[in-house]
Scaffold this motif. Sequence first.
Motif, PDB file in Angstrom:
ATOM      1  N   SER A  34      -7.810   1.642  -0.664  1.00  0.00           N
ATOM      2  CA  SER A  34      -6.424   1.819  -1.115  1.00  0.00           C
ATOM      3  C   SER A  34      -6.368   2.344  -2.543  1.00  0.00           C
ATOM      4  O   SER A  34      -5.614   3.274  -2.861  1.00  0.00           O
ATOM      5  N   ALA A  35      -7.180   1.745  -3.425  1.00  0.00           N
ATOM      6  CA  ALA A  35      -7.199   2.171  -4.828  1.00  0.00           C
ATOM      7  C   ALA A  35      -7.750   3.584  -4.956  1.00  0.00           C
ATOM      8  O   ALA A  35      -7.271   4.383  -5.769  1.00  0.00           O
ATOM      9  N   MET A  36      -8.759   3.912  -4.147  1.00  0.00           N
ATOM     10  CA  MET A  36      -9.354   5.237  -4.218  1.00  0.00           C
ATOM     11  C   MET A  36      -8.377   6.293  -3.733  1.00  0.00           C
ATOM     12  O   MET A  36      -8.270   7.383  -4.318  1.00  0.00           O
ATOM     13  N   GLN A  37      -7.651   5.999  -2.676  1.00  0.00           N
ATOM     14  CA  GLN A  37      -6.674   6.968  -2.175  1.00  0.00           C
ATOM     15  C   GLN A  37      -5.546   7.182  -3.183  1.00  0.00           C
ATOM     16  O   GLN A  37      -5.062   8.303  -3.354  1.00  0.00           O
ATOM     17  N   GLU A  38      -5.139   6.115  -3.875  1.00  0.00           N
ATOM     18  CA  GLU A  38      -4.133   6.260  -4.922  1.00  0.00           C
ATOM     19  C   GLU A  38      -4.688   7.113  -6.064  1.00  0.00           C
ATOM     20  O   GLU A  38      -3.967   7.931  -6.653  1.00  0.00           O
ATOM     21  N   SER A  39      -5.961   6.936  -6.358  1.00  0.00           N
ATOM     22  CA  SER A  39      -6.613   7.712  -7.416  1.00  0.00           C
ATOM     23  C   SER A  39      -6.702   9.192  -7.047  1.00  0.00           C
ATOM     24  O   SER A  39      -6.486  10.075  -7.892  1.00  0.00           O
ATOM     25  N   LEU A  40      -7.024   9.490  -5.788  1.00  0.00           N
ATOM     26  CA  LEU A  40      -7.106  10.873  -5.329  1.00  0.00           C
ATOM     27  C   LEU A  40      -5.740  11.556  -5.434  1.00  0.00           C
ATOM     28  O   LEU A  40      -5.643  12.697  -5.902  1.00  0.00           O
ATOM     29  N   LYS A  41      -4.708  10.855  -5.016  1.00  0.00           N
ATOM     30  CA  LYS A  41      -3.360  11.428  -5.090  1.00  0.00           C
ATOM     31  C   LYS A  41      -2.957  11.682  -6.540  1.00  0.00           C
ATOM     32  O   LYS A  41      -2.376  12.729  -6.869  1.00  0.00           O
TER      33      LYS A  41
END
Length: 330
Positions: free
Chosen positions: A258-265
């Motif tokens: 979840s944190a990584m996907q938020e970071s990618l966005k």
Amino acid sequence: MRVLSSLLGRPKTLLLASALAGALTLTGCGGSDDEAEGQAQDGGPVSVSVGVIPILDVAPIYLGIEQGFFEKQGLELKMETAQGGAAIVPGVVSGQYQFGFSNTTSLLIAASQNLPLKVVTNGVNSTGEKGKDFGGIVVPQDSPIQTAADLAGKRVAVNTLKNINTTTTNKVVRDAGGDPSQISYTELPFPEIPAAVAGGDVDAGQVVEPFLTIAKQQGMREIASNFAQTDPNLNVGLYFTSQQYAGENAEVVQKFTSAMQESLKYANDNPEEAREVLSTYTEIEPAVQEAVTLPSWPEQIDTASVELLSQLALQDELLDAEPDLTKLLP
């Protein structure tokens, strides 16, 4: 957090995770103590180690740390830089790292060797624009090589033999009407490739940023964008864990994802901040930092491009059989 490794001074740390292929013989999953498994002892954040290489590809994870996305999920990341990508896959398998970053082809090779890995989230993709991607093939300004087809019969430098950069180069040569079996590949660290091309030691070189920008600033021509021309949505790299860790720590894996996907966005939506964060974990020259082409960081994995890379690896005999992507991908 500052990583002491230098982008320009430590060649082996700059290899894309494609360098992993030579070290994929380790088996078994280690790491059973609470700290190694990332278990918080006092109700505080869960500490996990992440194996990365200090390259542009991983800017989102450093940006996510700065923005507090992992802290919000109750995670404390210990960023561990490897002496090249070859250490990351076995490091995750053995439990040295709970998570790691690798290029997609290396993970396919690992999966074909039945290493117990599980991809957890996307990592980095091509921009899809020829001449405006973060990877490409360069030649001297006065070279007779004009297209990818002209690479047949030539000496081409790549950072690692028989991996993502050779299979994608072979693909663009084949698509242009050339015979990639006639290419003579030479293995060199990325930082050495521009000089080898300029000095005539090789006829062409496949490089990624910042070395693509450095080569162009030295007057070289880009004759092909091997990632973008293989697939406009090419999934070049992924974050992964071991199957054992995923099975025993499903909640931690979900929080990391979840944190990584938020970071990618966030990185995709804020490219200048992504560019600025490079100086916190690399020692890239400011002029080069401002000029490099950033990759694309979509949140979702492009499964079709992963399947294409698997087929290309099989065609180039990097794999004996196509791996089961349902076991590797989320």
